[in-house]
Design a protein around this motif. Structure first.
Motif, mmCIF file in Angstrom:
data_model
loop_
_atom_site.group_PDB
_atom_site.id
_atom_site.type_symbol
_atom_site.label_atom_id
_atom_site.label_comp_id
_atom_site.label_asym_id
_atom_site.label_seq_id
_atom_site.Cartn_x
_atom_site.Cartn_y
_atom_site.Cartn_z
ATOM 1 N N ILE A 119 0.836 -1.205 0.000
ATOM 2 C CA ILE A 119 0.000 0.000 0.000
ATOM 3 C C ILE A 119 0.870 1.254 0.000
ATOM 4 C CG2 ILE A 119 -1.615 1.358 1.422
ATOM 5 C CD1 ILE A 119 -2.909 -1.308 2.231
ATOM 6 N N GLY A 120 1.965 1.230 0.755
ATOM 7 C CA GLY A 120 2.871 2.369 0.761
ATOM 8 C C GLY A 120 3.471 2.621 -0.615
ATOM 9 N N PHE A 121 3.878 1.542 -1.295
ATOM 10 C CA PHE A 121 4.415 1.651 -2.655
ATOM 11 C C PHE A 121 3.374 2.250 -3.595
ATOM 12 C CE2 PHE A 121 4.520 -0.704 -6.793
ATOM 13 C CZ PHE A 121 5.579 -0.004 -7.372
ATOM 14 N N GLU A 122 2.163 1.728 -3.544
ATOM 15 C CA GLU A 122 1.108 2.223 -4.425
ATOM 16 C C GLU A 122 0.783 3.687 -4.138
ATOM 17 O OE1 GLU A 122 -2.195 -0.420 -4.048
ATOM 18 O OE2 GLU A 122 -1.090 -2.157 -4.824
ATOM 19 N N SER A 123 0.846 4.084 -2.873
ATOM 20 C CA SER A 123 0.570 5.478 -2.520
ATOM 21 C C SER A 123 1.650 6.407 -3.065
ATOM 22 C CB SER A 123 0.468 5.629 -0.999
ATOM 23 O OG SER A 123 -0.633 4.908 -0.490
ATOM 24 N N ARG A 124 2.922 6.020 -2.925
ATOM 25 C CA ARG A 124 4.017 6.836 -3.453
ATOM 26 C C ARG A 124 3.887 6.998 -4.964
ATOM 27 N NH1 ARG A 124 9.586 4.609 -0.563
ATOM 28 N NH2 ARG A 124 8.846 4.563 1.583
ATOM 29 N N LEU A 125 3.595 5.890 -5.629
ATOM 30 C CA LEU A 125 3.441 5.916 -7.078
ATOM 31 C C LEU A 125 2.287 6.824 -7.482
ATOM 32 C CD1 LEU A 125 3.916 4.908 -9.965
ATOM 33 C CD2 LEU A 125 2.561 2.865 -9.381
ATOM 34 N N ALA A 126 1.153 6.698 -6.814
ATOM 35 C CA ALA A 126 -0.024 7.487 -7.169
ATOM 36 C C ALA A 126 0.225 8.984 -6.988
ATOM 37 C CB ALA A 126 -1.219 7.049 -6.334
ATOM 38 N N VAL A 127 0.894 9.354 -5.904
ATOM 39 C CA VAL A 127 1.180 10.775 -5.676
ATOM 40 C C VAL A 127 2.105 11.309 -6.764
ATOM 41 C CG1 VAL A 127 2.272 12.421 -4.107
ATOM 42 C CG2 VAL A 127 0.758 10.643 -3.196
ATOM 43 N N ASP A 128 3.091 10.527 -7.165
ATOM 44 C CA ASP A 128 3.969 10.921 -8.266
ATOM 45 C C ASP A 128 3.157 11.113 -9.542
ATOM 46 O OD1 ASP A 128 6.094 11.421 -9.948
ATOM 47 O OD2 ASP A 128 7.045 9.471 -9.698
ATOM 48 N N LEU A 129 2.274 10.169 -9.852
ATOM 49 C CA LEU A 129 1.443 10.277 -11.049
ATOM 50 C C LEU A 129 0.517 11.485 -10.980
ATOM 51 C CD1 LEU A 129 0.547 6.509 -11.537
ATOM 52 C CD2 LEU A 129 2.054 7.890 -12.982
ATOM 53 N N LEU A 130 0.046 11.798 -9.787
ATOM 54 C CA LEU A 130 -0.806 12.976 -9.617
ATOM 55 C C LEU A 130 -0.047 14.247 -9.995
ATOM 56 C CD1 LEU A 130 -3.643 13.793 -8.622
ATOM 57 C CD2 LEU A 130 -2.658 14.063 -6.344
ATOM 58 N N HIS A 131 1.210 14.319 -9.566
ATOM 59 C CA HIS A 131 2.041 15.471 -9.932
ATOM 60 C C HIS A 131 2.291 15.517 -11.440
ATOM 61 C CE1 HIS A 131 3.203 17.340 -6.102
ATOM 62 N NE2 HIS A 131 3.138 16.124 -5.581
ATOM 63 N N LYS A 132 2.519 14.362 -12.045
ATOM 64 C CA LYS A 132 2.742 14.333 -13.490
ATOM 65 C C LYS A 132 1.493 14.802 -14.236
ATOM 66 C CE LYS A 132 6.968 12.609 -13.539
ATOM 67 N NZ LYS A 132 7.240 12.544 -12.082
ATOM 68 N N GLN A 133 0.311 14.439 -13.743
ATOM 69 C CA GLN A 133 -0.929 14.915 -14.343
ATOM 70 C C GLN A 133 -1.017 16.434 -14.275
ATOM 71 O OE1 GLN A 133 -3.953 12.617 -12.160
ATOM 72 N NE2 GLN A 133 -4.530 11.684 -14.084
ATOM 73 N N GLN A 134 -0.673 16.992 -13.126
ATOM 74 C CA GLN A 134 -0.734 18.439 -12.950
ATOM 75 C C GLN A 134 0.230 19.167 -13.873
ATOM 76 O OE1 GLN A 134 -3.774 18.949 -11.277
ATOM 77 N NE2 GLN A 134 -2.620 20.704 -10.536
ATOM 78 N N GLN A 135 1.337 18.512 -14.201
ATOM 79 C CA GLN A 135 2.344 19.118 -15.075
ATOM 80 C C GLN A 135 2.017 18.923 -16.553
ATOM 81 O OE1 GLN A 135 5.761 17.049 -13.569
ATOM 82 N NE2 GLN A 135 5.647 18.068 -11.572
ATOM 83 N N ASN A 136 0.899 18.240 -16.821
ATOM 84 C CA ASN A 136 0.385 18.072 -18.191
ATOM 85 C C ASN A 136 1.343 17.334 -19.122
ATOM 86 O OD1 ASN A 136 -2.151 19.402 -17.791
ATOM 87 N ND2 ASN A 136 -1.072 21.359 -17.842
ATOM 88 N N TRP A 137 2.036 16.333 -18.580
ATOM 89 C CA TRP A 137 2.870 15.521 -19.457
ATOM 90 C C TRP A 137 1.994 14.619 -20.302
ATOM 91 C CZ3 TRP A 137 7.540 17.059 -20.222
ATOM 92 C CH2 TRP A 137 8.257 17.688 -19.201
#
Length: 369
Positions: A193-211
């Motif tokens: 769950i910790g791994f999935e949470s770290r990954l999801a937060v990273d992906l959330l930032h990538k979404q915000q940066q419009n990659w």
């Protein structure tokens, strides 16, 4: 004026993008099962107290359970826990608190903080709602972005190159593991769950940066004990691949640095000189043992002898040539054939092959299109 009970937050995206500190008021056993990257465990009830209240709830109902909870967490125990929460709020005035569902436990913590003079917001829906938000974030990001997978032989520098790319998602960093039989670090991996949470937060930032496109390293279904989310695993299987190349001598030196020099430093920093050196040696020997069946008996014994010879040196600097010896054999006879087979399997998916500079130029061109 807003009452303390109305201080609730439901904008999970804002919470995770801000990176603010979170007070996880669940029991330690719940926290150890998994939480969020910025969360600190400051429980209302410890594991035995929570278990007792749960048993009471089943046998006598909610009100009796609440009464027992207040009896267990009272007097000096209550004062100590309130003091720890107050300290957290002073250090993190912009943070939030939560429990499992945003219900009774977080309400009680919020109420006791209010009585101590601090109004602190809690997260509506708690851990369960935030967890579901992050799962949905991962699925949305994976399916809404083009995916490019970076492959290459062991030691070619994939991790280093990913660190230079603004649209890269470093799965091994989130898993705290280098992804191979020798890939464990001195510190533990996160929970699934910790791994999935770290990954999801990273992906959330990538979404915000419009990659438009994300780059990930080619991985197996698991990185150490952390399993890739099924949606990511399936997309990676079908994604185009860029293949990073590097000379054999460069790869050897990089593996020596990562798996011997740097890793030994990790263990010594964590445990001290003598214990750290011992733990590092045990780590190498155990890592080799884990792949012994795939190596075969003769090759395993040859590598074990070379590794033991390297570890027997009192002078670590003098041992490096002996470490190079077992690493070179491991690369040539084990990892290289494995990756050559992968290369042939992925031949139809490989869209570009080159060294670090060539791949950086290629990816820069893709991003500018």
């Amino acid at each position: 004026m807003t009452s303390h009970s109305a201080l609730q937050e439901t904008d999970y995206q804002k919470i995770f993008l801000s990176g603010v500190a979170l007070m996880d008021t669940r029991a330690p056993v719940e926290f150890q099962h998994g939480s969020f990257p910025t969360a600190t465990n400051l429980p209302l009830m410890l594991d035995d107290e929570r278990a007792a209240v749960g048993t009471c709830y089943k046998q006598q109902g909610q009100q009796a359970a609440i009464t027992l909870g207040h009896q267990l967490v009272s007097g000096d125990i209550k004062a100590q826990r309130v003091a720890s929460w107050l300290d957290f709020t002073r250090r993190h005035p912009d943070g939030y608190l939560f429990c499992f569902r945003g219900g009774l436990r977080s309400q009680i913590v919020q109420q006791w903080l209010h009585e101590a003079g601090v109004d602190y917001p809690r997260i509506q829906g708690g851990y369960k709602a935030m967890r579901q938000f992050l799962i949905q974030t991962t699925e949305t990001a994976i399916y809404n972005h083009d995916l490019l997978v970076m492959g290459g032989m062991t030691g070619c520098g994939k991790t280093e190159l990913l660190a230079e790319l603004p649209n890269a998602v470093d799965l091994e960093a989130h898993a705290n593991h280098r992804g191979s039989g020798f890939g464990r670090h001195a510190t533990r991996q996160p929970t699934q769950i910790g791994f999935e949470s770290r990954l999801a937060v990273d992906l959330l930032h990538k979404q915000q940066q419009n990659w438009r496109q994300l780059v990930v390293e080619d991985e197996n279904q698991t990185i150490g004990r952390c399993a890739l989310p099924p949606c990511l695993r399936d997309r990676m299987k079908a994604a185009p691949v860029i293949w990073l190349e590097a000379p054999a001598d460069e790869r050897l030196e990089r593996v020596l640095k990562d798996y011997v020099i740097d890793l030994r430093g990790e263990f010594i920093q964590l445990l001290g000189d003598a214990e750290g050196q011992h733990a590092f040696a045990e780590h190498l020997l155990d890592s080799l043992s884990r792949i012994s069946k795939r190596l075969g008996g003769l090759r395993y014994r040859q590598l074990l002898k070379k590794m033991q010879q390297a570890l027997a040196h009192d002078d670590f600097t003098a041992s490096l040539d002996d470490h190079r010896a077992w690493i070179q054999q491991l690369l040539q006879e084990y990892y290289d054939p494995m990756y050559q087979h992968q290369y042939r399997q992925k031949a139809d998916q490989i869209c570009f092959t080159g060294d670090g500079k060539a791949i950086r130029d290629y990816l820069s061109h893709l991003r500018s299109r």
